[in-house]
Structures are given as structure tokens and as C-alpha cells.
Design a protein around this motif. Structure first.
Motif, PDB file in Angstrom:
ATOM      1  N   GLY A   1     -45.705  53.143  -4.902  1.00 19.55           N
ATOM      2  CA  GLY A   1     -44.696  54.158  -4.630  1.00 19.55           C
ATOM      3  C   GLY A   1     -43.891  54.569  -5.842  1.00 19.55           C
ATOM      4  O   GLY A   1     -43.406  55.703  -5.919  1.00 19.55           O
TER       5      GLY A   1
ATOM      6  N   ASP B   1     -44.148  54.063   6.663  1.00 19.40           N
ATOM      7  CA  ASP B   1     -43.156  54.832   5.897  1.00 19.40           C
ATOM      8  C   ASP B   1     -42.220  53.891   5.132  1.00 19.40           C
ATOM      9  O   ASP B   1     -41.883  54.136   3.965  1.00 19.40           O
TER      10      ASP B   1
ATOM     11  N   ARG C   1     -41.256  56.427   1.645  1.00 18.81           N
ATOM     12  CA  ARG C   1     -41.216  57.871   1.908  1.00 18.81           C
ATOM     13  C   ARG C   1     -42.046  58.142   3.158  1.00 18.81           C
ATOM     14  O   ARG C   1     -42.698  57.247   3.692  1.00 18.81           O
ATOM     15  N   ARG C   2     -42.054  59.372   3.592  1.00 21.08           N
ATOM     16  CA  ARG C   2     -42.892  59.743   4.729  1.00 21.08           C
ATOM     17  C   ARG C   2     -44.363  59.695   4.310  1.00 21.08           C
ATOM     18  O   ARG C   2     -44.750  60.287   3.303  1.00 21.08           O
TER      19      ARG C   2
ATOM     20  N   GLY D   1     -45.936  67.765  -2.109  1.00 27.55           N
ATOM     21  CA  GLY D   1     -46.154  66.327  -2.201  1.00 27.55           C
ATOM     22  C   GLY D   1     -47.538  66.006  -2.717  1.00 27.55           C
ATOM     23  O   GLY D   1     -48.383  66.889  -2.901  1.00 27.55           O
TER      24      GLY D   1
ATOM     25  N   GLU E   1     -40.706  63.389  -1.230  1.00 31.64           N
ATOM     26  CA  GLU E   1     -40.297  62.746   0.013  1.00 31.64           C
ATOM     27  C   GLU E   1     -41.463  62.445   0.946  1.00 31.64           C
ATOM     28  O   GLU E   1     -41.280  61.774   1.962  1.00 31.64           O
ATOM     29  N   ALA E   2     -42.653  62.935   0.615  1.00 35.93           N
ATOM     30  CA  ALA E   2     -43.808  62.718   1.497  1.00 35.93           C
ATOM     31  C   ALA E   2     -45.063  62.555   0.658  1.00 35.93           C
ATOM     32  O   ALA E   2     -45.173  63.087  -0.454  1.00 35.93           O
TER      33      ALA E   2
END
Length: 324
Positions: free
Chosen positions: A294, A29, A34-35, A174, A300-301
């Protein structure tokens, strides 16, 4: 292709395919920013998601057709998936494989009971021509690796699981990054997500210099690679997107990623170190994209599908030596 075919394939696969886990690591992560959820299809039967498509296609044939025999062409993962499915249905299987395919994949395909016919991919020999000639001579049914409706339906069951598992973890939106060759897995997952998790979007990942799908998505027209060999990511090297798969991806997928072999090897080492997974280079490009690209991902995921774990020992050792 539609969600009904994917759900029908899921029923035929029930009790035969594994519901592979969605794994997480706080260390990954942090790198991803992010997750990050890793769908571990490298833990599927035969070490690859390809078992799903193989079983779906073989199980959809009538008994008389299966009895006459099946033929497929593949660098290894589709080969093993079809071989295992054929053996379980008592169907003879012939698999056309390149001479330079990883030894592990050739040996495993033979061990699963299939007759293996090798062809010279590096020398320009066509697997389609070799397979077509054998199919015609012996009366065998061809199961293509990605441009095959029931294969796409089987691969789409990965998307059904991702939608359900992500929801269980509180994630409904996501990017879902998929390793992509001809697009069977990516298009199947895209169709499943459209029906079951419409706020999740497929993003394809390919090795640099073999990113025909990413270029095709960017231009809106089918683009081809100049060659079909010369990459550690042998499992996902194709000439161009499939005729069935590209229209689906054009409608549903976001921009594609192209990752370097070094990043694929780094992702392999991190998957082993942090998740205890063995992933082959072609099965790790999705994880590489999620970890090292990224800035091209929103939200967020992110989900990365680790598609295969059939790697020769020397390649895996090199990844660990350099990056573990």
C-alpha cells in the motif's frame, strides 16, 4: 493495437464471456489502507481471463482457417481458453504444455477436447520450437498467449468492464493492478482505460525473481528472467515482455510490483476467507500487491484483477493451512 479492436472483440464476446463481478470487503479495505475492488476474472469461463483472448482470436479467424485447426502453447490458462473457444467453433486444437504444469490444467485442457502435447520446460525444451514444428507439419494456425493482436484485444475487454463498473461505484481514478506474464492482459487493459477511464492507470504485478516486466519498465529496456520455472506462480512466468505488449506498457503503465510467494499465498487465503474466491498463486499476485504494498500506491481506491482460479488442491490447501 487500438480501442477499436478491443470494442470489436467485445462484440464477438457478447453472450459468450461472463461480465465478472467487482467485489469488495471492508476487511480487505482495512489491510489495503484504501478502498479495494477485486475484479474476479477467476470466475470467467475456464477459470481465467484467458477465455476472452482465446475466444477473440478464434472467432476472428475465417471458417476455412479454423477448419484446418489451431495450435497454442501455454502452462494452462491460455490452453483452456483456446481449447474451449476452438471446441465451440468446431475447430481442432492442439495445445503444447509443460510436463510440470499443474495437473488440473492439463486434465481440464484435455477434457475440453484439445490434443495435449507435453514438453520438458524444466529441461530447457522450447515450447516455441515444439509448437512451430507441429504447426508447420499439420498446417495449423498458431495463437500465441500474449503477443497476438486479437488475444490482446480480447483481454482488453476486462478493461472496458473495469472502467464501467468502477464508474458505477463512483470511482474514476486510481491504480488497476494486473497479474502480468508476457503482458497481454496488462496492455489490453491499459489501452481500454486510456480510452474509457484515462485517470485510471495499470500497474503490473509479478512474483519476486520473475519480475521482468517491472524491471523493463524501470529501465526502459526489455529485461529477461534467468529462468522460466521454479515458481508457484506458473501461470505468469515468461522469459521477457512481449514485442507487442512492452511498447504499450512503456507508454501507459506505472511502476510494477514484485511480490513474494508467501504474500501470494496469503492473498489466496484472504480472497477465500473474505470474498469466497478460489484464486491460484499467479492469479493472486495483483491482490497481494494491493494488500501488502500500500505504501507504493497512491489514491483512495485500487483495483486488483484476480486473474485465475485454476489451482491444484494441495497448493490451495497449503495456502489455507498457513494463512486462513
Amino acid at each position: 493495437m487500438n480501442i477499436d479492436m478491443i470494442q470489436a472483440a467485445a462484440l464477438r464476446l457478447n453472450g459468450h464471456a461472463r461480465r465478472t463481478p467487482m467485489l469488495t470487503s471492508p476487511f480487505l479495505d482495512e489491510i489495503a489502507g484504501r478502498r479495494l475492488l477485486v475484479k474476479a476474472e477467476c470466475l470467467q469461463h475456464t477459470g481465467s481471463f484467458k477465455f476472452r483472448g482465446g475466444w477473440s482470436a478464434v472467432s476472428a479467424l475465417d471458417a476455412d482457417t479454423r477448419q484446418h485447426g489451431i495450435i497454442a502453447y501455454s502452462s494452462g490458462n491460455h490452453a483452456q481458453g483456446v481449447a474451449m473457444a476452438a471446441a465451440a467453433h468446431d475447430a481442432p486444437a492442439v495445445i503444447v504444455m509443460p510436463k510440470n504444469a499443474p495437473t488440473l490444467k492439463i486434465d481440464n485442457t484435455r477434457a475440453l477436447g484439445a490434443e495435449v502435447v507435453l514438453y520438458d520446460r524444466a529441461g530447457g525444451e522450447s515450447r516455441e520450437e515444439v509448437g512451430g514444428a507441429i504447426a508447420q507439419a499439420r498446417g495449423l494456425t498458431l495463437i500465441r498467449p500474449y503477443d497476438e493482436p486479437e488475444v490482446i484485444a480480447g483481454q482488453g475487454t476486462v478493461g472496458l468492464e473495469i472502467a464501467a463498473q468502477a464508474a458505477e461505484m463512483g470511482i474514476t481514478s486510481g491504480d488497476v493492478v494486473t497479474c502480468c506474464g508476457g503482458g497481454g492482459l496488462s496492455s489490453g487493459i491499459a489501452l481500454a482505460l486510456e480510452a474509457k477511464a484515462p485517470d485510471m492507470r495499470v500497474r503490473t504485478a509479478e512474483p519476486k525473481d520473475f519480475d521482468d516486466v517491472a524491471r523493463s519498465l524501470a529501465t526502459g529496456t526489455v529485461q529477461s528472467n534467468a529462468r522460466e520455472s521454479g515458481s508457484l506462480c506458473d501461470a505468469i512466468i515468461t522469459r521477457q515482455p512481449g514485442e507487442l505488449t512492452f511498447p504499450i506498457l512503456s507508454r501507459l503503465a506505472g511502476p510494477g510490483f514484485a511480490v513474494t510467494e508467501d504474500d501470494a499465498l496469503r492473498a489466496m487465503a484472504l480472497a477465500f476467507k473474505r470474498l469466497k474466491l478460489v484464486v491460484e498463486p499467479g492469479g493472486a499476485v495483483s491482490l497481494a500487491a494491493a494488500l501488502f504494498h500500500g505504501d507504493e500506491i497512491e489514491g483512495e481506491a485500487v483495483v486488483a484483477v484476480a486473474t485465475g482460479g485454476n489451482v491444484d488442491a494441495d497448493v490451495f490447501s497449503e495456502a489455507l493451512r498457513r494463512y486462513a
